[in-house]
Write an enzyme that holds these catalytic residues in place. Sequence first.
Site, PDB file in Angstrom:
ATOM      1  N   GLU A   1       6.529 -12.000   3.215  1.00 52.15           N
ATOM      2  CA  GLU A   1       5.886 -12.177   4.521  1.00 52.15           C
ATOM      3  C   GLU A   1       4.869 -11.047   4.637  1.00 52.15           C
ATOM      4  O   GLU A   1       5.239  -9.899   4.869  1.00 52.15           O
ATOM      5  CB  GLU A   1       6.896 -12.093   5.666  1.00 52.15           C
ATOM      6  CG  GLU A   1       6.252 -12.433   7.005  1.00 52.15           C
ATOM      7  CD  GLU A   1       6.769 -11.646   8.193  1.00 52.15           C
ATOM      8  OE1 GLU A   1       6.471 -12.060   9.315  1.00 52.15           O
ATOM      9  OE2 GLU A   1       7.440 -10.610   8.021  1.00 52.15           O
TER      10      GLU A   1
ATOM     11  N   ASP B   1      10.880  -9.503   4.436  1.00 52.08           N
ATOM     12  CA  ASP B   1      10.345  -9.298   5.779  1.00 52.08           C
ATOM     13  C   ASP B   1       9.265  -8.212   5.765  1.00 52.08           C
ATOM     14  O   ASP B   1       9.447  -7.160   5.135  1.00 52.08           O
ATOM     15  CB  ASP B   1      11.510  -8.871   6.690  1.00 52.08           C
ATOM     16  CG  ASP B   1      11.143  -8.894   8.143  1.00 52.08           C
ATOM     17  OD1 ASP B   1      10.808  -9.981   8.642  1.00 52.08           O
ATOM     18  OD2 ASP B   1      11.195  -7.832   8.787  1.00 52.08           O
TER      19      ASP B   1
END
Length: 555
Positions: free
Chosen positions: A276, A216
Amino acid sequence: MTHPNPLPPVRRAWWRDAVVYQIYIRSFADGNGDGIGDIAGIRERLPYLRDLGVDALWITPWYVSPMADGGYDVADYRAIDPMFGTLDDADRLLADAHALGLRVLIDIVPNHTSDRHPWFQEALASPPGSAARARYHFLDGLGDHGDVPPNNWPSVFGGPAWGRVIEADGQPGQWYLHIFAPEQPDLNWDNPAVRAEFELILAFWLDRGVDGFRIDVAHAMIKAPGLPDLRPEHVTGEPLAPGGHPHWDQDEVHEIHRAWRRVLDRYPGERALIGEIGVDDPERLAAYLREDELQTAFNFAFMGAEWDAPELRSIIDATLDANAPVGAPATWVLSNHDATRQVTRLGRSFTGLRNRELDDLLTADLALGTRRARAAILLMLALPGSAYLYQGEELGLWEVEDLPESVLQDPIWRRSGHTIRGRDGCRVPIPWSGHASPFGFGPPATTPWLPQPASWRDFTVEAEMADPDSMLRLYRTALEVRRRLPGLRAAGHEWLPSPDGTLRFRRGDDLECAVNVSADALQLPVGRELLVSTHGDIRRLPRDAAAWYAAREDA
Ligand code: GLC
Ligand code: CA
């Protein structure tokens, strides 16, 4: 005389061309009827994913979490939230998936913890300057009373990126940094204790058999020394020169990824990292994919592209060109749990839009968006590299834009002062079967955590399997062809001449892909076997259509 082949079979690492299916766990399948998707639900649906033809799953955070941001606020990285199941359930899921030949990636959230994480609770209970506070970014405020935040950084979800705590004496005291919601305090990655802890967390899950991690906001962990102010124009969103932002894409973040890669490389079985990474510059993005860092990173430029042939072509070229020197595969994606679903996005006059602030101003033509989404998936799955699918896109689901305000849960809704609805519209529990909600999402009496549109009765897995022209059947056929043709996995990519408003390219000896983005018609070459098409057995593709056909004439 025959010789045993002295060489092991040549096989490319699986992550180079894998098709990965993203499971947003709250909304995939509910095994126990409480309205929230869970691990039991995923286990029941694994055969569906195998039959769809994907290679791997990515499961969004399943850890213990107060759910201030749908699980991206983790309170315990080594335990499953009871809402989703138990650690035993996770182990069983890994075993079941592997038995079906499916790899499993899990989500890891290193930039911030939940404010309920024991570390943050300890920091709150400890004085300024303590070791407990040094795991986060705690600072005194500015001004005579310390009531001005330490710098002017905005939170991604609206408002300032700083929250003020109440100290032991009952008075307002220090401030802590939260780039996302106040319930998501940023960790201080200059602190070796933080680095060591995450390497142990990775090992904990690798030991249990996960095939890798989706990281993330993998470009966020390092903050510029001294946490300098942004210039005012950058506070309001104007982009900075590449590498110049004080908390995105700082060069030192690469060290963390190198350390993580060393952890993964201790394990057998080609474990992989996917980042990401919200970095627009293709070269700076490719820097994360150097040999000793991550294997892959989402290509968000492609997801945000206009439905426009020259723009699509230039993004594809820029990606392939930037990745080539580091030897990394491209990773294509059309949607995820943060983005407006493509049927809606591509149904708008300005399709490159990912900015939800403007979503309400533009209506979507869902029939148009559906035609374009069909063409877009054939384009994406024909490109070299790996591809990510987001649950429900294979059913042609659209963004649910009329959810009642009372059910909205995305922190963006609250933090924007109820002006931006946020991401719930792409997170509505998906329909599997039957004629009314819960559409097989859970047992019959289940009330899904977000309401499903009644019109989804025609978009269930069951309904679409019965319709040869459905989105689901198109995905299944394309994925089946992709598995069957080696050229689609390994070969390079070569543009072929094609009229304005269209794209045509070849993948090795096996296949050509033609996409009519905006021309009146596009004629396919004669004498070639049609492999997949958005429009059945026709050789003149209308606008918003695509086809795959054999790269050679019929024998
Ligand atoms: C990522 C996630 C998003 C989350 C944010 C903060 O962008 O995809 O859902 O809100 O990080 O963790
Ligand atoms: Ca459940």
